[in-house]
Write an enzyme that holds these catalytic residues in place. Structure first.
Site, PDB file in Angstrom:
ATOM      1  N   CYS B  33      45.443  35.091  31.208  1.00  0.00           N
ATOM      2  CA  CYS B  33      44.115  34.589  31.528  1.00  0.00           C
ATOM      3  C   CYS B  33      43.758  34.856  32.986  1.00  0.00           C
ATOM      4  CB  CYS B  33      43.951  33.122  31.137  1.00  0.00           C
ATOM      5  SG  CYS B  33      44.968  32.010  32.074  1.00  0.00           S
ATOM      6  N   ASP B  35      45.288  34.064  35.965  1.00  0.00           N
ATOM      7  CA  ASP B  35      45.569  33.161  37.085  1.00  0.00           C
ATOM      8  C   ASP B  35      47.017  32.730  37.079  1.00  0.00           C
ATOM      9  OD1 ASP B  35      42.860  32.619  38.244  1.00  0.00           O
ATOM     10  OD2 ASP B  35      42.478  31.900  36.209  1.00  0.00           O
ATOM     11  N   CYS B  59      41.405  34.623  40.766  1.00  0.00           N
ATOM     12  CA  CYS B  59      40.059  34.808  41.294  1.00  0.00           C
ATOM     13  C   CYS B  59      39.861  34.014  42.577  1.00  0.00           C
ATOM     14  CB  CYS B  59      39.035  34.370  40.249  1.00  0.00           C
ATOM     15  SG  CYS B  59      39.174  32.628  39.843  1.00  0.00           S
ATOM     16  N   CYS B 103      40.544  26.416  37.169  1.00  0.00           N
ATOM     17  CA  CYS B 103      41.385  26.752  38.319  1.00  0.00           C
ATOM     18  C   CYS B 103      41.882  25.485  39.012  1.00  0.00           C
ATOM     19  CB  CYS B 103      40.611  27.583  39.347  1.00  0.00           C
ATOM     20  SG  CYS B 103      40.189  29.219  38.766  1.00  0.00           S
TER      21      CYS B 103
END
Ligand SMILES: Cc1ncc(COP(=O)(O)O)c(C=O)c1O
Ligand SMILES: Cc1ncc(COP(=O)(O)O)c(C=O)c1O
Lengths: 393, 145, 393, 145
Positions: B33, B35, B59, B103
């Site tokens: 995904c 991360d 990101c 996140c």
């Protein structure tokens, strides 16, 4: 650099000043509805048909075979959904590729929910569709093959002529999404056996909100948007005259300058690839090395993630993309990069740079330098890089 | 897209790097995904977090949440650090885009994972801490077609 | 008169210079794709959302309830076709009126061919929908009522509030095609119980090729055009930024000036009706005398045919229409005029004049005079007039 | 939309009007489809059309085809007039839009109807002339939805 470096011409392009110039009179002066009977408005019909004729000529089609739409997406939706309807007595099977734009893929998913069957043909590691698989996928119920002309992410150009021949041999309609290829590559619908073709003006320095669907004479086709009698009763809605005129102008210029642009873009493209490949380790170029759009560069940098890279490039005034612009906001890596076999973590570290003739060598060199600097920085932050280096040591 | 705070932490991440011989280290997320976060903790004998460092593959939001999370836990006791929720992380960054909220969950989980490692190494139980999943997912709004 | 007199504002309007001004930077300067991540393009997302917010406010909606389309026709198609899909488990019946625009009627015909049932409710001699008939048409399987806000030919305004209440009572979704009414009349979607509303910018001095569909939060709705994630994944296709910005600007001005425009237009409208009625025999005004669009005049002249009248008016520099612009080229008289009970030969002799605030009293007087002169001339040519006069004598 | 010729005949129609005590008169078309044409013929003893006048309710093309048709038959014999086809009418006008071609058929039929009336009045048979329908329709291209 102070000046913005725009390297995202596959997402959209600057509308040419000459195009805007051509459009302007149709807003405040010649604003009439082309369907109206009085001279003031009916002259606009002529303007629309002139644009149509320029566009038809650009792909070797007849004027009456070109229908204006609001863009590439509408053209794709139209080609797929309305064909289905017209040929439903013959069958319910469509063949397409795994690396189509979402305008095709999501439309296919919609059709699958409505009882249609879709085969998504694989591509090889360079993004070229597997023709043997495509041939094997053909059934007696296959009514449409839709394969894009050139991919929007990795720039790979498909063997359209071969696909057109296969379709013709089997008497199956052939549609191609040429949104990225149109006016970048020479296209002749007769030579390539294309029955339907989608294009969008804003990818070739024309205005946004206008595109077309080419439909070969004789192909059965229903309307997708129903209403008034515009576009020979095939696509309803008051004609977007300024945009159509601008589209015509943009095509006229793009066709006239194609060779020259291609040469310049290929030179810049190769310069950029060479610089980055020689200065940054753990990087690969995605897409076919030769059969690719003149202006497309697509890298995957190991150990880092694309969005971070984009934001940092943005801070250096460089506009780029990490996949199709439409899908940003999504967490999944690009379906195109997965289809060519990249593992997820590599796919996540991809960067698309799509050039234009306006770019300079200086811009390219600066971009390569910035890429190197930023990739380095992000790798310093990356736990994947840390693990790799420790393992290597 | 991002707040100034996020951009600040993304471009000038605080406490980025490794801690040698950390009291605890935890890695969460997965490359699928996009991360991966790793948190290093240096915890003193009184259970106070003396230092915290991170490495993140992800990101802008992932980097920023990692960065702010380290700031939020440094100086805190283990128990206090456990109370640093993803909401606290989001608030400290003046908000995150909806698609990026996961996140902040990842940051919370990374801290927990490092604390778990610390607990295991020291053979202690930290009240309220359970073995973290090493993957964090979140229900997404399904698009309707 | 040397100057053109434009009396066809229901077909399309002049784009305001302020609107063009607002659009211009988005062609050659701020041309980025709003879905892109870099600042240069993402600022365009803000511009798009600003326009969306202006529009949402103008109908008392929330910003997230407004979705941009390529025009009124697409919005109508979307509202009908995608609703069907989302509510198909509840039923397959739609109620609409006999005097809808073709964007609704032809879409309904398409749906009928695909297994849906449609009731077309009658209107009275003034074009007002028969509410008792509408109520009686409701079935347990009714999933949508779609009735236009105001008619494009005869200007009649429908009792939208009453229809909204009926729909609400029966828990049926209510869509209104407000392409002619939007920004001409005050509209509040909550007060009127409207669940979906279609509008088009080029009818209110905005650009062509852009419209919107309002969809009430909570209404189930599927995409009509599938592809990228634009418009909150509901309407795919690269955003037409310049047109959206222009639309916002046009709405801002149109809402601010509505009262003033209405007053002026009603004055001119009544002046024109009075002049023509008093000077030309064998004429009637179509549509409701009070519940009508401020700028709409619709006459039927006995014994003559509309196209001839239009061409002769054109030669006097007057731009008008004999029905909906989209249907010219058709031989049938307007379905709207037939629905209000006009016999064919009277319906054929109809003339629509739709004014704007830019028209002057002088223009109106000149137009009335020319109408008289031309109608006289055409009647001299008419075998129907000859027969009538002979019978009378 | 229209050629110059059509516009000329529409705005300055030739031979518009009635003939008192005509040798023959014919009316075709119907108000439903929006076109009615009436032709008056004055035919001399040798069967030559001395004069022809028309009245038309209809579109620009209807008026123009009526006007040109009168010009095409004046001076011709009845037999010659019978040979004036709708194609001749269209050609004489330098063409008509496709949707308007039916108007030229109407003009042809109107002449025939007037000739039929003349034949009936005089109790003669004109070779090749059959009783005209008083309505003219034509197959139209059906739009597909
Ligand atoms: C290959 C391809 N198809 C379709 C589209 C959709 O075009 P548009 O955004 O003009 O609707 C795009 C661009 O976004 C594209 O690259
Ligand atoms: C009532 C009504 N609905 C729909 C439309 C279609 O709008 P557009 O031409 O912008 O698609 C029009 C105008 O033509 C209209 O008047």
């Amino acid at each position: 650099m102070d000046k913005k470096i725009y390297l995202d011409n596959a997402a959209t392009t600057k509308t040419r000043p000459e195009v805007v110039e051509a459009m302007l009179p149709y807003f405040t002066e010649k604003y009439g509805n082309p369907s109206s009977i009085y001279e003031f408005a009916s002259q606009n019909k002529k303007a629309v048909d002139e644009a149509r004729s320029i566009i038809a000529k650009s792909i070797g089609a007849e004027t009456a075979e070109v229908y204006f739409t609001a863009g590439g997406t509408e053209a794709d939706n139209w080609a797929l959904k309305a064909t289905i309807d017209a040929y439903s007595s013959k069958g319910n099977h469509i063949i397409t590729s795994k690396i189509e734009h979402h305008a095709i893929l999501h439309t296919c998913e919609f059709l699958q929910k409505h009882g249609y069957e879709v085969t998504y043909v694989d591509v090889d590691e360079n993004g070229i569709i597997k023709l043997d698989q495509l041939k094997k996928a053909i059934r007696p119920t296959t009514i449409l093959i839709s394969v894009m002309f050139a991919n929007n992410e990795i720039g790979t150009i498909q063997p359209i002529k071969e696909i057109g021949e296969i379709a013709k041999q089997h008497n199956i309609l052939f549609h191609t999404d040429a949104v990225q290829a149109y006016c970048q590559l020479p296209i002749n619908v007769d030579e390539l056996n294309i029955d339907m073709l989608s294009a969008s003006a804003h990818k070739l320095n024309g205005p946004k909100g206008i595109g077309f669907l080419y439909i070969r004479k004789g192909a059965k086709l229903r309307s997708f948007i129903h209403g008034g009698a515009q576009e020979r009763q095939r696509r309803a809605g008051t004609e977007n005259v300024p945009a159509i005129v601008g589209f015509g102008k943009a095509v006229e210029i793009a066709i006239a300058t194609m060779k020259e642009r291609n040469d310049k873009e290929i030179e810049l493209r190769e310069r950029l690839i060479k610089k980055v490949m020689s200065e940054v380790p753990y990087v690969r170029v995605n897409g076919h090395r030769r059969n690719r759009l003149p202006n497309n560069v697509n890298f995957s940098f190991q150990f880092i993630e694309g969005e971070s890279l984009l934001i940092m490039l943005d801070m250096k005034n460089i506009c780029a993309s990490s996949g199709s612009a439409c899908t940003s906001g999504s967490l999944d890596p690009s379906h195109v990069l997965l289809a060519i076999g990249l593992p997820h973590e590599i796919a996540h570290g991809s960067l698309r740079l799509t050039l234009s003739e306006d770019n300079t060598e200086e811009e390219i060199d600066y971009t390569a330098e910035m890429i190197k600097e930023i990739v380095d920085k992000l790798r310093q932050m990356s736990p994947l890089y840390e693990d790799y280096m420790k393992k290597k040591a | 897209m991002y707040t100034e705070k996020v951009m600040d932490h993304f471009t000038n991440p605080r406490n980025m790097g490794e801690i040698e011989n950390p009291s605890g280290v935890g890695t969460v997320g997965n490359a699928k995904c996009g991360d991966i976060m790793r948190m290093y903790l240096d915890i003193d004998d009184n259970g106070v977090i003396r230092d915290c460092k991170f490495k993140t593959f992800g990101c802008g939001a992932a980097v920023a949440t990692s960065s702010i999370a380290t700031e939020l836990v440094i100086g805190k006791t283990v128990q206090e650090a456990l109370q640093v929720t993803n909401k606290a992380v989001v608030d400290a960054l003046d908000g995150l885009p909806k698609v990026k909220v996961h996140c902040s969950l990842l940051a919370e989980e990374a801290i927990h994972a490092a604390l778990w490692d610390y607990a295991e190494k020291n053979n202690i139980t930290i009240e309220g801490l359970s073995k973290p999943k090493d993957d964090v997912s979140e229900e997404e709004e399904e698009p309707e077609y």
